[in-house]
Enzyme design. Structure first.
Site, PDB file in Angstrom:
ATOM      1  N   GLU A 106     -16.837  11.435   2.238  1.00 53.79           N
ATOM      2  CA  GLU A 106     -16.349  11.371   0.844  1.00 53.79           C
ATOM      3  C   GLU A 106     -17.204  10.417   0.009  1.00 53.79           C
ATOM      4  O   GLU A 106     -17.490  10.681  -1.166  1.00 53.79           O
ATOM      5  CB  GLU A 106     -14.873  10.937   0.807  1.00 53.79           C
ATOM      6  CG  GLU A 106     -13.955  12.040   1.338  1.00 53.79           C
ATOM      7  CD  GLU A 106     -12.509  11.895   0.883  1.00 53.79           C
ATOM      8  OE1 GLU A 106     -12.035  10.746   0.748  1.00 53.79           O
ATOM      9  OE2 GLU A 106     -11.846  12.931   0.678  1.00 53.79           O
ATOM     10  N   GLY A 146       0.861  -1.185   0.000  1.00 54.36           N
ATOM     11  CA  GLY A 146       0.000   0.000   0.000  1.00 54.36           C
ATOM     12  C   GLY A 146       0.893   1.228   0.000  1.00 54.36           C
ATOM     13  O   GLY A 146       2.032   1.187  -0.465  1.00 54.36           O
TER      14      GLY A 146
HETATM   15  P1  FAD Z   1      -2.799   0.388   2.612  1.00 54.68           P
HETATM   16  O1  FAD Z   1      -2.486   1.499   1.697  1.00 54.68           O
HETATM   17  O2  FAD Z   1      -4.235   0.077   2.893  1.00 54.68           O
HETATM   18  O3  FAD Z   1      -2.075  -0.916   2.049  1.00 54.68           O
HETATM   19  C1  FAD Z   1      -2.071  -2.159   2.702  1.00 54.68           C
HETATM   20  C2  FAD Z   1      -1.588  -3.204   1.698  1.00 54.68           C
HETATM   21  O4  FAD Z   1      -1.402  -4.452   2.381  1.00 54.68           O
HETATM   22  C3  FAD Z   1      -2.586  -3.475   0.575  1.00 54.68           C
HETATM   23  O5  FAD Z   1      -1.916  -3.548  -0.655  1.00 54.68           O
HETATM   24  C4  FAD Z   1      -3.192  -4.835   0.950  1.00 54.68           C
HETATM   25  O6  FAD Z   1      -3.604  -5.590  -0.178  1.00 54.68           O
HETATM   26  C5  FAD Z   1      -2.001  -5.498   1.632  1.00 54.68           C
HETATM   27  N1  FAD Z   1      -2.383  -6.552   2.568  1.00 54.68           N
HETATM   28  C6  FAD Z   1      -3.284  -6.464   3.576  1.00 54.68           C
HETATM   29  N2  FAD Z   1      -3.327  -7.627   4.255  1.00 54.68           N
HETATM   30  C7  FAD Z   1      -2.427  -8.449   3.674  1.00 54.68           C
HETATM   31  C8  FAD Z   1      -1.984  -9.775   3.942  1.00 54.68           C
HETATM   32  N3  FAD Z   1      -2.499 -10.484   4.967  1.00 54.68           N
HETATM   33  N4  FAD Z   1      -1.034 -10.320   3.150  1.00 54.68           N
HETATM   34  C9  FAD Z   1      -0.499  -9.600   2.117  1.00 54.68           C
HETATM   35  N5  FAD Z   1      -0.874  -8.341   1.824  1.00 54.68           N
HETATM   36  C10 FAD Z   1      -1.809  -7.777   2.592  1.00 54.68           C
HETATM   37  N6  FAD Z   1      -5.628   9.271   3.873  1.00 54.68           N
HETATM   38  C11 FAD Z   1      -5.093  10.455   3.476  1.00 54.68           C
HETATM   39  O7  FAD Z   1      -3.981  10.803   3.906  1.00 54.68           O
HETATM   40  N7  FAD Z   1      -5.740  11.260   2.584  1.00 54.68           N
HETATM   41  C12 FAD Z   1      -6.924  10.924   2.025  1.00 54.68           C
HETATM   42  O8  FAD Z   1      -7.487  11.678   1.232  1.00 54.68           O
HETATM   43  C13 FAD Z   1      -7.516   9.683   2.406  1.00 54.68           C
HETATM   44  N8  FAD Z   1      -8.679   9.271   1.852  1.00 54.68           N
HETATM   45  C14 FAD Z   1      -9.192   8.045   2.171  1.00 54.68           C
HETATM   46  C15 FAD Z   1     -10.378   7.642   1.533  1.00 54.68           C
HETATM   47  C16 FAD Z   1     -10.932   6.407   1.838  1.00 54.68           C
HETATM   48  C17 FAD Z   1     -12.187   5.981   1.142  1.00 54.68           C
HETATM   49  C18 FAD Z   1     -10.298   5.563   2.795  1.00 54.68           C
HETATM   50  C19 FAD Z   1     -10.901   4.211   3.111  1.00 54.68           C
HETATM   51  C20 FAD Z   1      -9.137   5.959   3.441  1.00 54.68           C
HETATM   52  C21 FAD Z   1      -8.574   7.201   3.131  1.00 54.68           C
HETATM   53  N9  FAD Z   1      -7.385   7.644   3.737  1.00 54.68           N
HETATM   54  C22 FAD Z   1      -6.825   8.854   3.366  1.00 54.68           C
HETATM   55  C23 FAD Z   1      -6.670   6.777   4.682  1.00 54.68           C
HETATM   56  C24 FAD Z   1      -5.565   6.011   3.947  1.00 54.68           C
HETATM   57  O9  FAD Z   1      -6.102   5.382   2.793  1.00 54.68           O
HETATM   58  C25 FAD Z   1      -4.881   4.958   4.818  1.00 54.68           C
HETATM   59  O10 FAD Z   1      -4.475   5.557   6.015  1.00 54.68           O
HETATM   60  C26 FAD Z   1      -3.685   4.379   4.069  1.00 54.68           C
HETATM   61  O11 FAD Z   1      -4.140   3.610   2.965  1.00 54.68           O
HETATM   62  C27 FAD Z   1      -2.813   3.508   4.961  1.00 54.68           C
HETATM   63  O12 FAD Z   1      -1.701   3.071   4.229  1.00 54.68           O
HETATM   64  P2  FAD Z   1      -1.048   1.646   4.550  1.00 54.68           P
HETATM   65  O13 FAD Z   1       0.200   1.577   3.756  1.00 54.68           O
HETATM   66  O14 FAD Z   1      -0.963   1.441   6.020  1.00 54.68           O
HETATM   67  O15 FAD Z   1      -2.116   0.598   4.032  1.00 54.68           O
HETATM   68  P1  NAD Z   2     -13.047   7.916  11.504  1.00 52.40           P
HETATM   69  O1  NAD Z   2     -12.679   7.202  12.736  1.00 52.40           O
HETATM   70  O2  NAD Z   2     -12.305   9.135  11.139  1.00 52.40           O
HETATM   71  O3  NAD Z   2     -14.597   8.283  11.533  1.00 52.40           O
HETATM   72  C1  NAD Z   2     -15.558   7.334  11.926  1.00 52.40           C
HETATM   73  C2  NAD Z   2     -16.832   8.029  12.361  1.00 52.40           C
HETATM   74  O4  NAD Z   2     -17.790   7.023  12.700  1.00 52.40           O
HETATM   75  C3  NAD Z   2     -16.644   8.903  13.589  1.00 52.40           C
HETATM   76  O5  NAD Z   2     -17.180  10.180  13.332  1.00 52.40           O
HETATM   77  C4  NAD Z   2     -17.416   8.165  14.688  1.00 52.40           C
HETATM   78  O6  NAD Z   2     -18.008   9.028  15.638  1.00 52.40           O
HETATM   79  C5  NAD Z   2     -18.466   7.415  13.881  1.00 52.40           C
HETATM   80  N1  NAD Z   2     -18.991   6.220  14.557  1.00 52.40           N
HETATM   81  C6  NAD Z   2     -18.300   5.304  15.270  1.00 52.40           C
HETATM   82  N2  NAD Z   2     -19.144   4.345  15.741  1.00 52.40           N
HETATM   83  C7  NAD Z   2     -20.377   4.644  15.285  1.00 52.40           C
HETATM   84  C8  NAD Z   2     -21.653   4.031  15.433  1.00 52.40           C
HETATM   85  N3  NAD Z   2     -21.821   2.902  16.134  1.00 52.40           N
HETATM   86  N4  NAD Z   2     -22.711   4.605  14.826  1.00 52.40           N
HETATM   87  C9  NAD Z   2     -22.560   5.763  14.106  1.00 52.40           C
HETATM   88  N5  NAD Z   2     -21.379   6.385  13.962  1.00 52.40           N
HETATM   89  C10 NAD Z   2     -20.302   5.836  14.532  1.00 52.40           C
HETATM   90  O7  NAD Z   2     -12.943   6.816  10.337  1.00 52.40           O
HETATM   91  P2  NAD Z   2     -12.912   6.971   8.759  1.00 52.40           P
HETATM   92  O8  NAD Z   2     -13.775   8.054   8.303  1.00 52.40           O
HETATM   93  O9  NAD Z   2     -13.132   5.590   8.245  1.00 52.40           O
HETATM   94  O10 NAD Z   2     -11.401   7.352   8.469  1.00 52.40           O
HETATM   95  C11 NAD Z   2     -10.342   6.438   8.783  1.00 52.40           C
HETATM   96  C12 NAD Z   2      -9.013   7.140   8.665  1.00 52.40           C
HETATM   97  O11 NAD Z   2      -8.776   7.494   7.317  1.00 52.40           O
HETATM   98  C13 NAD Z   2      -8.976   8.435   9.477  1.00 52.40           C
HETATM   99  O12 NAD Z   2      -7.713   8.575  10.033  1.00 52.40           O
HETATM  100  C14 NAD Z   2      -9.202   9.507   8.430  1.00 52.40           C
HETATM  101  O13 NAD Z   2      -8.551  10.725   8.770  1.00 52.40           O
HETATM  102  C15 NAD Z   2      -8.582   8.885   7.195  1.00 52.40           C
HETATM  103  N6  NAD Z   2      -9.269   9.402   5.987  1.00 52.40           N
HETATM  104  C16 NAD Z   2      -8.840  10.608   5.509  1.00 52.40           C
HETATM  105  C17 NAD Z   2      -9.477  11.157   4.405  1.00 52.40           C
HETATM  106  C18 NAD Z   2      -9.005  12.481   3.873  1.00 52.40           C
HETATM  107  O14 NAD Z   2      -8.003  13.001   4.349  1.00 52.40           O
HETATM  108  N7  NAD Z   2      -9.675  13.031   2.876  1.00 52.40           N
HETATM  109  C19 NAD Z   2     -10.542  10.470   3.812  1.00 52.40           C
HETATM  110  C20 NAD Z   2     -10.971   9.261   4.345  1.00 52.40           C
HETATM  111  C21 NAD Z   2     -10.312   8.742   5.452  1.00 52.40           C
END
Ligand code: FAD
Ligand code: NAD
Length: 405
Positions: A170, A12
């Site tokens: 989002e 990732g």
């Molecule tokens: P990941 O990027 O999730 O990568 C983990 C990797 O490990 C993957 O390739 C997976 O396939 C692999 N893997 C998992 N388990 C196994 C296993 N057992 N064996 C082998 N491979 C495995 N953060 C921001 O900073 N800005 C944003 O705008 C933002 N937007 C987001 C939007 C969404 C919808 C979501 C869900 C999250 C967002 N986040 C954002 C949070 C961010 O995506 C995560 O914090 C980030 O991906 C973490 O990076 P990582 O390297 O720990 O894991």
């Molecule tokens: P989060 O923990 O940031 O938000 C989860 C939300 O769910 C909280 O507001 C919490 O109060 C609510 N919640 C928890 N239990 C609940 C329940 N039982 N019923 C209703 N609401 C409940 O988690 P996330 O939004 O999945 O984000 C995960 C991580 O990824 C965070 O660190 C976030 O900053 C990051 N992220 C960042 C971006 C960005 O920078 N654009 C986008 C997506 C995610």
């Protein structure tokens, strides 16, 4: 002399950043580098809300790992990690075992369900390409089926999003752009569609700037989202969810689609492998190694780093995972060159931008608040920047977002 073997698990943001930086920093004769990942592709986790809503095809959010690694320096193994035997310095895979001298664990996170009944069985997650593809297909199937049934079932058109954190918001931004398209495509009356967001905290996006939160809420409400604030999801059932607000009696909301976007915890491999963890996240040392295990680094969503200013953990983000990857690469290069002084990780927070669809967003960047098309432009810059940092200009041209105006 035997070369040290560096194994990186997870490709990732954190794992791939470590790999591409390390392959530049060290020579072929200095160490063997092995990268292990479940799939042969990397996906942009930060774009999964788009693939889940169906506003961006899932192939646009992923690319081949082989496109960005230097195969003369990195051996890639496509396999799933089952356990880490840290005392034996071994990674157990579904199809074998790999030993290491140095290990980087970058396996990302998993949805945090807080043990809430029925979520695992009945709710969809926005977790990886498979879950996003399934959610998109499920929503589309509900619309496609609606007019096939003599007795119209409006719960097919009801979508509940649990959690109004960044992921939930989002996703709602994309979903509200997608719904008019689905209504047109399947001849569905848009007034029949219900989108409900349930948030347990007293506000949407808890902790974020209130003015920007108000902007996001009013934009999403205008596009048809109903927010239930201070209301917690207590259970998911085959028919929908049970919610409760304060002392009020729990009530049922019927919906054929329930999306759980209410937080993440560390990868379950962490606890399974006996690391001391809080919600699956290991509090790492300032050099990002695991206390007591000088040969193991943990980065990304499975690591926990304290923000000393407020004495609370930094939220897990791609931004922090990538910065950790850069530091770990330098620390590994130092270790294999027998330098005992390792670099300390300090998070350089560049800001946060939260999209509200492809055409709108809110954010705080370098301390300045932004909304609307300016923020949306910034979000695409951020998205393209992560591609650039891992795969250079070529990857940006191949996978980047250029619909900036
Ligand atoms: P990941 O990027 O999730 O990568 C983990 C990797 O490990 C993957 O390739 C997976 O396939 C692999 N893997 C998992 N388990 C196994 C296993 N057992 N064996 C082998 N491979 C495995 N953060 C921001 O900073 N800005 C944003 O705008 C933002 N937007 C987001 C939007 C969404 C919808 C979501 C869900 C999250 C967002 N986040 C954002 C949070 C961010 O995506 C995560 O914090 C980030 O991906 C973490 O990076 P990582 O390297 O720990 O894991
Ligand atoms: P989060 O923990 O940031 O938000 C989860 C939300 O769910 C909280 O507001 C919490 O109060 C609510 N919640 C928890 N239990 C609940 C329940 N039982 N019923 C209703 N609401 C409940 O988690 P996330 O939004 O999945 O984000 C995960 C991580 O990824 C965070 O660190 C976030 O900053 C990051 N992220 C960042 C971006 C960005 O920078 N654009 C986008 C997506 C995610």
């Amino acid at each position: 002399m035997r070369k040290p073997k560096i194994v990186i698990v997870g490709a990732g943001y954190g794992g791939l950043m470590t790999t591409v930086r390390l392959q530049k920093l060290i020579g072929v004769n200095e160490a063997d580098i092995v990268l292990i990942n479940k799939n042969d592709y990397h996906y942009e986790t930060t774009w999964l809300h788009e693939a889940s809503a169906g506003t961006l095809h899932h192939d646009r959010v992923r690319y081949d790992i082989s496109d960005v690694i230097d195969k003369s320096k990195v051996d890639f193994i496509q396999d799933t990690v089952v356990e880490i035997k840290k005392e034996d310095k071994k990674v157990v895979l579904e199809n074998g075992e790999v030993d290491y001298d140095y290990l980087v664990i970058a396996l990302g996170g998993e949805p945090e369900t807080f043990g809430i009944k029925g979520l695992k069985e009945y709710a969809f997650g926005i977790t990886n390409v498979n879950s996003s593809r399934q959610l998109r297909e499920h929503i589309e199937y509900q619309f496609a089926t609606y007019n096939m049934e003599e007795e119209k079932d409006d719960t097919r058109l009801a979508i509940v999003v649990g959690g109004a954190g960044f992921t939930g918001i989002e996703f709602l931004g994309e979903l509200t752009n997608r719904i008019p398209e689905l209504c047109r495509e399947y001849d569905v009356d848009s007034s029949k569609v219900k989108i409900i967001c349930v948030e347990a905290a007293p506000t949407v996006l808890p902790g974020f700037d209130p003015e920007l939160v108000n902007y996001a809420v009013s934009q999403l409400e205008r596009k048809g989202v109903e927010f239930l604030i201070g209301t917690a999801i207590k259970e998911a059932t085959p028919e929908g969810i049970i919610v409760a607000k304060g002392e009020e009696e729990p009530r049922e909301i019927k919906a054929n689609t329930v999306v759980w976007a209410a937080g993440v915890r560390g990868n379950s491999i962490i606890e399974k492998s006996g690391f001391e963890a809080m919600r699956g996240r290991v509090k790492v040392q300032p050099d990002l190694r695991v206390p007591g295990f000088d040969d193991v680094f943990i980065i990304g969503d499975s690591s926990l780093v304290i923000n000393e200013e407020i004495n609370r953990p930094y939220p897990p983000t791609a931004q922090i995972a990538m910065q950790q990857g850069e530091v770990v690469a330098r620390n590994l290069a130092a270790l294999i060159r027998n330098k005992s002084e390792l670099e300390t990780f300090t998070f350089d927070n560049k800001g946060t931008v939260c999209s509200l669809g492809h055409d709108d967003a809110i954010g705080v960047v370098f301390g300045k608040k932004i909304t609307g098309s300016k923020a949306s432009f910034m979000k695409k810059v951020v998205d393209n920047r992560s591609l650039y940092m891992i795969g250079g200009a070529g990857l940006v041209l191949k996978k980047g977002k250029f619909n900036v105006f």
